[in-house]
Design a protein around this motif. Structure first.
Motif, PDB file in Angstrom:
ATOM      1  N   UNK A   1       0.839  -1.204   0.000  1.00  0.00           N
ATOM      2  CA  UNK A   1       0.000   0.000   0.000  1.00  0.00           C
ATOM      3  C   UNK A   1       0.878   1.259   0.000  1.00  0.00           C
ATOM      4  N   UNK A   2       1.953   1.211   0.802  1.00  0.00           N
ATOM      5  CA  UNK A   2       2.881   2.354   0.833  1.00  0.00           C
ATOM      6  C   UNK A   2       3.504   2.549  -0.544  1.00  0.00           C
ATOM      7  N   UNK A   3       3.854   1.422  -1.190  1.00  0.00           N
ATOM      8  CA  UNK A   3       4.429   1.518  -2.546  1.00  0.00           C
ATOM      9  C   UNK A   3       3.427   2.195  -3.469  1.00  0.00           C
ATOM     10  N   UNK A   4       2.131   1.840  -3.310  1.00  0.00           N
ATOM     11  CA  UNK A   4       1.081   2.454  -4.128  1.00  0.00           C
ATOM     12  C   UNK A   4       1.031   3.962  -3.900  1.00  0.00           C
ATOM     13  N   UNK A   5       1.162   4.362  -2.639  1.00  0.00           N
ATOM     14  CA  UNK A   5       1.113   5.799  -2.319  1.00  0.00           C
ATOM     15  C   UNK A   5       2.287   6.521  -2.990  1.00  0.00           C
ATOM     16  N   UNK A   6       3.481   5.916  -2.886  1.00  0.00           N
ATOM     17  CA  UNK A   6       4.674   6.545  -3.474  1.00  0.00           C
ATOM     18  C   UNK A   6       4.516   6.647  -4.995  1.00  0.00           C
ATOM     19  N   UNK A   7       4.052   5.544  -5.602  1.00  0.00           N
ATOM     20  CA  UNK A   7       3.889   5.537  -7.064  1.00  0.00           C
ATOM     21  C   UNK A   7       2.879   6.595  -7.509  1.00  0.00           C
ATOM     22  N   UNK A   8       1.792   6.710  -6.770  1.00  0.00           N
ATOM     23  CA  UNK A   8       0.733   7.649  -7.161  1.00  0.00           C
ATOM     24  C   UNK A   8       1.167   9.093  -6.943  1.00  0.00           C
ATOM     25  N   UNK A   9       1.948   9.303  -5.877  1.00  0.00           N
ATOM     26  CA  UNK A   9       2.434  10.657  -5.609  1.00  0.00           C
ATOM     27  C   UNK A   9       3.311  11.162  -6.732  1.00  0.00           C
ATOM     28  N   UNK A  10       4.074  10.227  -7.316  1.00  0.00           N
ATOM     29  CA  UNK A  10       5.007  10.645  -8.375  1.00  0.00           C
ATOM     30  C   UNK A  10       4.312  10.811  -9.709  1.00  0.00           C
ATOM     31  N   UNK A  11       3.070  10.353  -9.779  1.00  0.00           N
ATOM     32  CA  UNK A  11       2.384  10.398 -11.064  1.00  0.00           C
ATOM     33  C   UNK A  11       1.932  11.817 -11.400  1.00  0.00           C
ATOM     34  N   UNK A  12       2.160  12.209 -12.642  1.00  0.00           N
ATOM     35  CA  UNK A  12       1.695  13.520 -13.105  1.00  0.00           C
ATOM     36  C   UNK A  12       0.292  13.326 -13.648  1.00  0.00           C
TER      37      UNK A  12
END
Lengths: 319, 288
Positions: free
Chosen positions: B276-287
């Motif tokens: 879930x944390x990985x998902x948060x990091x991935x989504x945060x970096x998404x433009x």
């Protein structure tokens, strides 16, 4: 001192190998309606996304309502209608607004009256309980506008707010934007509809291929006033009209630019005095469309079409 | 993270599932399945009784049927979790719904955790309702009640939460169809590795068992499925298994002699948090 609603310095965004926005310096004052004008794909939406923190700038900086780009505190006081507006089709209009009121952190007690106010403002007063799924595109855009105006935001960002509306709807939107200004909101209006911007905005910036090619008060961009006359029987080689200013003849049409509008009756009288006949008088001001086309063509000789033509777009840069 | 906003998104997610009739379709299908299961087990038990089969044997037979039914439910639940969770973020990004929401003071972490919470409540509720209902109906018609139905339901829910977490995380960067499809493949891979690993143990093929163990740690669904079986396995089967070649019996994907070890359960919970944390990091970096 009240901070500017928007202030950016050299804001730049590159997607892969595409330059979407180059060195944007923008200043929008509180309570001002600012038009951000440009062909499709010019970088307008990219700029908005950078201002709201939905995308990160490659370089440059900016402040929105005196806070850094994307700051949550500032976002509390911003209303935004995206260009690609879509709302949960399984919610009613009222529920969408209630969700946004909750997300924006509006005080509980003021939510209901505020939702009622913006629904009525957007002309959806009677449709509040209907599901979004049954709304036409135009009505969804009206709802998006209502959501953007929820809670009297200090800054309203509208990305092509009339793209799905008929002329009647556009007129309503103009009234709504004027009202928002009267309530003290600054409005950033992204549009490629020149008439819209011309009717509403105090100042404009024209952007093309990621760069601002002109900016300023509308009057400055439109240049000096002029008059166009359709005349006949004007003696050849007559120089009477030259004293009013530089004249240009195109068929039956005669243009004098610049010309103080107060002198138009004198011009007509002068034409008649030398035996000419006046069929039509058009107190012309260069339209924003003319100014825009001149600027866009000047910046890019290939951009020959009207705004929105593919020739004037930056491929793949509109995000 | 703002708990108030997480709860707003969680309740929005639950409302979406209810409004879009997904929940009702799933419940109706489950109800039909439970009725069919009840009918089938009742027929099985009465036929066996007519033929004079011993009650103990009938009970053992019913217990194994119940495990098969649980497997079907776990499969349905995992697929539902995958296909409900993959679009939870992905389709909101694709449609643009997320733009207006994230322009509000809503953090991306609030959106993801809220979505996750809503979906987790949904699958847990669905697992509890359908699992306990099936157990009750089978108990009613056959007299067989599994030893620890609540444990079985708990592991069933945990397994589905693992699946939903994978799908949600993949959906932060991938289109919903791709996220759903990859999740299903990973779930299948996890199950296959579990079966293969147990066969490897039975045949003493250490390298294969080691490889399978790695997959089972990376995708903990199969290990949790063993917990479901353990909750349903009657003591008499375990007793009968004791003293025999227990490792050979473990190769059966529908048998478990022991619950998943506590460190494994702890790892599974930690795994959910990590993904879930990985998902948060991935989504945060998404433009967007």
């Amino acid at each position: 001192m009240i901070p500017a609603a928007i202030e950016t310095h050299g804001l730049r965004k590159v997607y892969g190998r595409t330059l979407a926005l180059d060195e944007l310096d923008l200043r929008v004052e509180p309570g001002e309606v600012f038009g951000f004008l440009g062909p499709n794909g010019a970088g307008k939406t990219t700029a908005v996304k950078l201002l709201l923190g939905l995308a990160r700038p490659t370089s440059g900086s900016g402040l929105v309502l005196g806070r850094p780009l994307g700051d949550r505190e500032a976002r509390r006081r911003i209303g935004y209608l995206p260009e690609m507006f879509r709302y949960q089709p399984w919610l009613s209009a009222h529920e969408v607004l209630a969700l946004h009121a909750e997300l924006a952190g509006l005080p509980r007690g003021s939510r209901e009256p505020e939702i009622g106010r913006v629904l009525a403002l957007a002309g959806l007063g009677a449709r509040g309980r209907d599901r979004m799924g049954g709304f036409s595109k135009g009505m969804q855009q009206r709802l998006g506008l209502a959501a953007a105006l929820l809670g009297d935001p200090a800054l309203v960002v509208l990305d092509e707010p009339t793209s799905a509306l008929d002329p009647l709807g556009r007129k309503d939107v103009r009234a709504i934007i004027r009202e928002a200004r009267e309530r003290g909101s600054a409005v950033l209006l992204n549009s490629h509809l020149l008439g819209e911007v011309e009717r509403l905005c105090d100042r404009v910036a024209i952007v093309n291929r990621g760069s601002v090619i002109a900016a300023g008060a509308l009057g400055d961009l439109l240049g000096e006033p002029a008059v166009r006359l359709r005349v006949s029987d004007l003696p050849a080689g007559d120089e009477t009209l030259a004293r009013f200013g530089p004249t240009a003849r195109e068929g039956d049409w005669l243009t004098i630019r610049p010309l103080d509008p107060a002198r138009i009756p004198d011009v007509v009288a002068a034409v008649v005095a030398v035996g000419g006949r006046v069929h039509a008088v058009d107190p012309a001001r260069r339209s924003l469309e003319d100014a825009f086309l001149d600027l866009v063509r000047g910046a890019d000789p290939r951009a020959d079409g009207l705004p929105g033509d593919d020739a004037a777009t930056v491929s793949g840069s509109s995000r | 993270m703002t708990p108030r906003l997480v709860l707003v998104i969680a309740s929005l997610t639950l409302r979406e599932i209810v409004r879009r009739r997904i929940l009702w379709v799933l419940l109706a299908l489950s109800l039909v399945s439970v009725v069919l299961v009840g009918w089938g087990v009742e027929r099985l038990v009465s036929t066996a009784r007519e033929q004079g089969v011993e009650e103990l044997e009938i009970r053992i037979g019913v217990s194994q049927v119940l495990i098969l039914i649980a497997f079907m439910f776990s499969f349905v639940l995992a697929m539902s979790a995958a296909f409900l969770s993959a679009p939870a973020i992905a389709s909101d990004v694709e449609s643009g719904t997320v733009l207006a929401m994230l322009a509000r003071p809503l953090r991306r972490v609030d959106l993801i955790v809220g979505r996750w919470l809503g979906l987790a409540i949904m699958v847990t509720g669905y697992a509890a309702l359908s699992g306990l209902l099936a157990t009750a109906v089978v108990g009613q018609v056959s007299g067989h009640v599994p030893p620890q139905p609540v444990v079985a339901v708990g592991f069933l829910a945990l397994q589905s939460i693992v699946v939903l977490t994978i799908a949600l995380t993949l959906g932060t960067r991938l289109p919903s169809i791709a996220a759903g499809a990859i999740t299903v493949v990973l779930f299948g891979l996890g199950w296959f590795a579990g079966v293969l690993g147990n066969i490897a143990i039975a045949f003493d093929a250490a390298p294969l068992a080691g490889g399978a163990d790695v997959v089972r740690v990376l995708i903990p669904t199969d290990g949790l499925w063993r917990g479901v079986i353990y909750g349903l396995e009657p003591p008499v089967v375990l007793l009968a298994a004791a003293g025999r070649n227990i490792e050979a019996m473990q190769a059966n994907p529908f048998f478990a002699s022991a619950p998943p070890p506590l460190p494994f359960v702890a790892w599974s919970v930690g795994w959910i948090v990590l993904v879930l944390c990985a998902g948060v990091v991935l989504f945060r970096r998404r433009e967007l």
